[in-house]
Design a protein around this motif. Sequence first.
Motif, short mmCIF file in Angstrom:
data_model
loop_
_atom_site.label_atom_id
_atom_site.label_comp_id
_atom_site.label_asym_id
_atom_site.label_seq_id
_atom_site.Cartn_x
_atom_site.Cartn_y
_atom_site.Cartn_z
N PRO A 60 -1.72 13.00 65.06
CA PRO A 60 -1.40 14.30 65.65
C PRO A 60 0.09 14.61 65.58
CG PRO A 60 -1.91 12.69 67.37
CD PRO A 60 -2.24 12.04 66.05
N ASP A 61 0.39 15.90 65.63
CA ASP A 61 1.78 16.36 65.53
C ASP A 61 2.71 15.67 66.52
OD1 ASP A 61 1.31 18.06 63.43
OD2 ASP A 61 1.21 19.88 64.64
N GLU A 62 2.22 15.47 67.77
CA GLU A 62 3.13 14.94 68.79
C GLU A 62 3.65 13.54 68.45
OE1 GLU A 62 -1.06 14.69 70.78
OE2 GLU A 62 0.05 16.09 69.49
N VAL A 63 2.82 12.72 67.77
CA VAL A 63 3.27 11.38 67.39
C VAL A 63 4.34 11.48 66.30
CG1 VAL A 63 2.58 9.15 66.41
CG2 VAL A 63 1.08 10.31 68.03
N THR A 64 4.08 12.33 65.30
CA THR A 64 5.06 12.54 64.23
C THR A 64 6.37 13.08 64.80
OG1 THR A 64 3.24 13.03 62.70
CG2 THR A 64 5.46 13.66 62.01
N ILE A 65 6.25 14.05 65.68
CA ILE A 65 7.43 14.67 66.31
C ILE A 65 8.23 13.62 67.09
CG2 ILE A 65 8.17 16.31 68.09
CD1 ILE A 65 5.69 18.04 67.15
N ASP A 66 7.54 12.79 67.87
CA ASP A 66 8.22 11.77 68.67
C ASP A 66 8.95 10.77 67.77
OD1 ASP A 66 7.49 12.92 71.04
OD2 ASP A 66 5.82 11.55 71.45
N MET A 67 8.32 10.39 66.65
CA MET A 67 8.97 9.47 65.72
C MET A 67 10.24 10.10 65.14
SD MET A 67 6.14 7.52 63.39
CE MET A 67 4.85 6.50 64.09
N ALA A 68 10.14 11.37 64.76
CA ALA A 68 11.29 12.06 64.18
C ALA A 68 12.41 12.20 65.20
CB ALA A 68 10.87 13.43 63.64
N LYS A 69 12.06 12.56 66.44
CA LYS A 69 13.06 12.69 67.50
C LYS A 69 13.78 11.36 67.72
CE LYS A 69 10.96 16.29 70.42
NZ LYS A 69 10.31 16.50 71.74
N ASP A 70 13.00 10.28 67.82
CA ASP A 70 13.55 8.95 68.04
C ASP A 70 14.55 8.59 66.94
OD1 ASP A 70 13.44 6.26 69.47
OD2 ASP A 70 12.83 5.66 67.45
N ARG A 71 14.21 8.93 65.71
CA ARG A 71 15.10 8.60 64.57
C ARG A 71 16.36 9.46 64.59
NH1 ARG A 71 18.38 7.27 61.99
NH2 ARG A 71 18.52 6.51 59.84
N MET A 72 16.21 10.74 64.94
CA MET A 72 17.37 11.64 64.97
C MET A 72 18.33 11.30 66.10
SD MET A 72 15.87 15.41 63.89
CE MET A 72 14.38 15.36 64.90
N GLU A 73 17.84 10.55 67.10
CA GLU A 73 18.69 10.15 68.23
C GLU A 73 19.48 8.87 67.95
OE1 GLU A 73 15.72 9.97 71.27
OE2 GLU A 73 16.12 12.01 71.98
N GLN A 92 5.45 21.81 64.17
CA GLN A 92 6.50 20.78 64.05
C GLN A 92 7.88 21.41 63.91
OE1 GLN A 92 5.64 17.86 61.02
NE2 GLN A 92 3.67 17.29 61.91
N ALA A 93 7.96 22.52 63.18
CA ALA A 93 9.24 23.23 63.02
C ALA A 93 9.72 23.77 64.36
CB ALA A 93 9.10 24.36 62.00
N GLU A 94 8.79 24.30 65.14
CA GLU A 94 9.15 24.83 66.47
C GLU A 94 9.61 23.70 67.39
OE1 GLU A 94 6.14 28.71 66.47
OE2 GLU A 94 5.50 26.82 67.39
N ILE A 183 6.47 27.30 56.97
CA ILE A 183 7.73 26.97 57.64
C ILE A 183 8.91 27.60 56.91
CG2 ILE A 183 6.78 24.76 58.47
CD1 ILE A 183 8.78 23.32 56.66
N ILE A 184 8.74 27.91 55.62
CA ILE A 184 9.82 28.56 54.88
C ILE A 184 10.09 29.94 55.47
CG2 ILE A 184 10.59 29.41 52.62
CD1 ILE A 184 8.90 27.17 51.34
N ASP A 185 9.00 30.68 55.77
CA ASP A 185 9.16 31.99 56.41
C ASP A 185 9.75 31.84 57.81
OD1 ASP A 185 8.22 33.45 54.27
OD2 ASP A 185 6.13 33.35 54.93
#
Length: 219
Positions: A60-73, A92-94, A183-185
């Motif tokens: 699900p999106d929330e797991v991917t989002i959490d992984m990305a957030k963790d890495r960006m931090e 995910q873009a939002e 997401i490009i738009d």
Amino acid sequence: MRIVLVGPPGAGKGTQAAYLAKNLAIPHISTGDLFRANISQGTELGRRAKTIMDAGQLVPDEVTIDMAKDRMEQPDAAGGFLLDGFPRNVPQAEALDEFLKSEGQQLDAVLDLEVPEDEVVKRIAGRRICRKDSAHVFHVTYSPPKTADVCDACGGELYQRGDDSEETVRTRLDVYHEQTEPIIDHYRAQGLVVTISALGEVADVTERAMAALKQSDES
């Protein structure tokens, strides 16, 4: 700089991401690498993702989002990063927009690698992999072996992976158009999209991308 890299499968995102990140001295954050790292390290997010994947379900999106957030931090991303494979859809873009806003940050550019659909099919469907060593990769048009279906390096049999077939590639393109292209738009409305042609030699595409990003940064 904080950059999102987008483009259809076969656009060369992974290759360009590595070169651009090196040139810009920022970490290359790949979704595929994030999943592999979290799963191999047995993190909580990795365990959640593995359980879902082992059940044959989409993460699900929330797991991917959490992984990305963790890495960006992480400290090495404090001065910028290049995202490759994330965000993959508008939710995910939002979520990325909200995360950056909460950190007092913003994206500098969304680099869109443009490749005609027929070229994507030609690039991917033409790939041939060595059965003895998967690092040995050829292409029937761009880098053909000296002898058809035989690896120049070790003599192994060359074959086409199932997910490289034309039918599979066109299905992947349909998914890209339906889920990721919007997401490009989303980012064009924010004035962030920089589109370049991803045709030609790798070095030429990198040079094109660097010039476009520099112009975007100055404007």
